[in-house]
Design an enzyme around this catalytic site. Structure first.
Site, short mmCIF file in Angstrom:
data_model
loop_
_atom_site.label_atom_id
_atom_site.label_comp_id
_atom_site.label_asym_id
_atom_site.label_seq_id
_atom_site.Cartn_x
_atom_site.Cartn_y
_atom_site.Cartn_z
N ARG A 1 24.30 62.01 76.50
CA ARG A 1 24.33 60.72 77.17
C ARG A 1 25.75 60.45 77.70
O ARG A 1 26.74 60.83 77.08
CB ARG A 1 23.95 59.63 76.18
CG ARG A 1 23.88 58.20 76.74
CD ARG A 1 22.73 58.02 77.66
NE ARG A 1 22.38 56.60 77.80
CZ ARG A 1 21.70 56.11 78.82
NH1 ARG A 1 21.30 56.90 79.79
NH2 ARG A 1 21.39 54.82 78.88
N THR B 1 14.95 59.12 86.89
CA THR B 1 14.96 59.89 85.64
C THR B 1 13.97 61.05 85.78
O THR B 1 13.18 61.11 86.71
CB THR B 1 14.65 59.00 84.42
OG1 THR B 1 15.48 57.86 84.45
CG2 THR B 1 14.88 59.74 83.11
#
Length: 563
Positions: free
Chosen positions: A97, A367
């Site tokens: 992340r 995404t």
């Protein structure tokens, strides 16, 4: 128990998790890959054919998606890779992340009156967090793969040089973000007249191919130092961003213990913080485990699911954030006593959320996700993102790299919605070096020896999409293709609205739910792009499926004689 998070810092702790899972799941003569684009699926299978394992294939798929699906992921973004190593049953989540730059501050997107400045966390250099995908690819190759990184990146380099053809989803999302693109992005993704290209037009990315080559040769230093880093920092600085070389130097992938739960004897393995996906998914399933869902009517069943969604998303908003920065009582949140307490408050009618919000919520089609099982039983479930479609809409000149806008996933101000209508508390406030809370939910669902590797893009709706498909699998409702094609509905606590795809709720179901007190909102289009691989232990069958809503490809490859 007081679940309000106390803020404190953990100093670079790495987490490891090993579990006694069957190490011999898949037919040794078969491998399967499901991804959002045929070229990415082919890249993964190509690497397996060359002697790579699922983790090498994950590198190839990740990097190729960065080329052919730039609206969803890329070298300038991040993600979570859930891994299962067949040789010893070891399971771990790679946390790639993005991280807030060191100069990031809690109020950086607020004006002098304390109001959020519209668009500042979504568009341009100031919206971009430090990318994690390149570091994760190096980590996968170094610790889990069989092939050198330079080999696993070859399909992506080839795709960037030779190009990919414009397709409907790319075109649709490019139109959505067209007005925000910087000049370097326009030069790549638009025509010479700054128009969205027609279907079938080739998109070539020579600069991205060069960046991938530098990563292949230099490994970590090929991105976070040297020519690529210099170009990234220069572009970000000129555009008003706050990245420094120290930010790039200090980025690290973290190995975290997955969230593990149990649903009526089935084992749920999913993403850990800073993704909320695993905790929220397990919390919902814990609540639902106390109901006999198969004995209920379709409306009763959906009503119970909606209420469980609402309760778990409320906890997401209040308690969850980067566990390296805050204390989260995960053990209690995913415990059955807590689920029993929440379940006791569910009635046969809608339980209104604390307050309402009428803000529109984007479609959540950015995404990306892919699922892999190789011929040894290794598996990967990976969800990747640059947040909004085409991220911050900024390409760093000379790199071909689209920068993310993941800073929008922080809570710019407590109780204020982000780009996906999600609210948050101080648990997800902006801090230097912190990772923003995510909804990505790469998962393994294991029942009686069967294994479902699954995940999807879709913004705030990711968790509920995985939930609905997982429930279909766990309750034996249809087959793999049905689980991915089935209609989707969603509740996220705020706004207090049941959102659903066209056709997901029949007219009679809509009428009954309305009578029970639910506000319903039918989406104008479908959402999500689920990718899944399924192993059936009884027959040894390996299946793969790609969401029929878009152009992804799922493919099972038999091992050739002599390989």
């Amino acid at each position: 128990m007081n679940l309000r998070p106390a803020i404190y810092l953990f100093c670079g702790v790495f987490y490891f998790f090993s579990s006694p899972v069957s190490s011999d799941l898949a037919d040794p003569n078969q491998s399967a890959v499901a991804s959002a684009h045929p070229m990415a699926t082919s890249a993964g299978l190509e690497i397996i054919k060359q002697g790579g394992n699922a983790f090498d294939a994950a590198i190839a798929v990740t990097a190729t998606l960065a080329v052919v699906e730039p609206m969803g992921s890329g070298l300038g973004g991040g993600g979570f890779w859930l891994l299962h190593r067949a040789s010893d049953g070891y399971q771990v989540m790679l946390d790639g992340r993005e991280k807030a730059p060191a100069a990031a501050t809690r109020d950086m997107y607020l004006d002098k009156d304390g109001s959020v400045i519209d668009g500042l966390s979504l568009n341009g250099a100031l919206a971009a967090a430090i990318p994690g995908v390149p570091a994760a690819l190096v980590h996968l190759a170094t610790h889990y793969g069989k092939l050198p990184l330079r080999e696993s990146l070859q399909p992506a380099i080839r795709a960037a040089e030779k190009g990919f053809s414009v397709y409907p989803r790319y075109q649709k999302l490019l139109k959505f973000r067209q007005s925000h693109l910087n000049q370097a992005a326009k030069d790549i993704f638009l025509t010479d007249k700054n128009e969205v290209p027609a279907i079938g037009v080739k998109i070539l990315q020579k600069d991205l191919a060069a960046s991938l080559r530098r990563l292949a040769i230099g490994q970590r230093d090929g991105f976070y130092k040297g020519k690529t880093a210099e170009k990234l920092l220069s572009a970000v600085s000129k555009a008003g961003g706050i990245w420094t070389q120290d930010d790039l130097d200090n980025y690290r992938v973290v190995e975290r213990a997955p969230v593990v739960g149990n649903y009526r004897g089935a084992r749920i393995v999913s993403a850990a913080l800073p993704s909320s996906g695993g905790i929220v998914l397990v919390e919902i399933l814990n609540i639902l485990s106390g109901f006999e869902l198969d004995a209920l009517s379709e409306v009763e069943r959906k009503q119970k699911i909606i209420e469980a969604m609402r309760l778990a998303y409320k906890d997401r908003a209040e308690f969850l954030g980067d566990s390296d920065f805050i204390q989260v009582d995960q053990k209690y949140l995913v415990s059955m006593p807590y689920a029993d307490k929440l379940r006791s408050g569910i009635t046969n009618k809608a339980t209104p959320s604390d307050f309402l919000s009428k803000s529109p919520i984007p479609e959540g089609q950015d995404t990306t996700h892919f699922s892999i099982i190789d011929d040894k039983g290794n598996r990967v479930s990976a969800t990747l993102s640059i947040n909004y479609p085409f991220g911050s809409a900024m390409v760093a000149e000379g790199t071909g790299i689209l920068l993310n806008d993941e800073m929008d996933d922080f809570s710019a101000s407590p109780g204020v919605e982000n780009g996906y209508g999600l609210i948050g508390s101080s648990a997800n406030a902006i801090e230097a070096g912190k990772r923003p809370l995510s909804s990505m939910t790469p998962s393994f669902i294991e029942k009686n020896g069967d294994v479902l590797v699954i995940g999807t893009p879709g913004g705030s709706r990711i968790i509920t999409m995985v939930l609905i498909a997982a429930l279909d699998f766990l309750h034996g409702r249809g087959d793999l293709e049905n689980w991915l094609a089935g209609g989707r509905f969603h509740h996220q606590y705020i706004p207090d609205v049941v959102q659903f795809e066209p056709g997901a709720l029949s007219e009679s179901e809509q009428s009954e739910l309305s009578q029970l007190g639910y506000e319903l909102k039918e989406r104008q289009s479908t959402y999500g792009n689920m990718q899944a691989v399924l192993f059936r232990s009884g027959s040894g069958e390996l299946k793969a499926a790609s969401d029929p809503r878009w152009l992804g490809r799922a493919e099972v490859r038999a091992k050739a004689v002599g390989e």
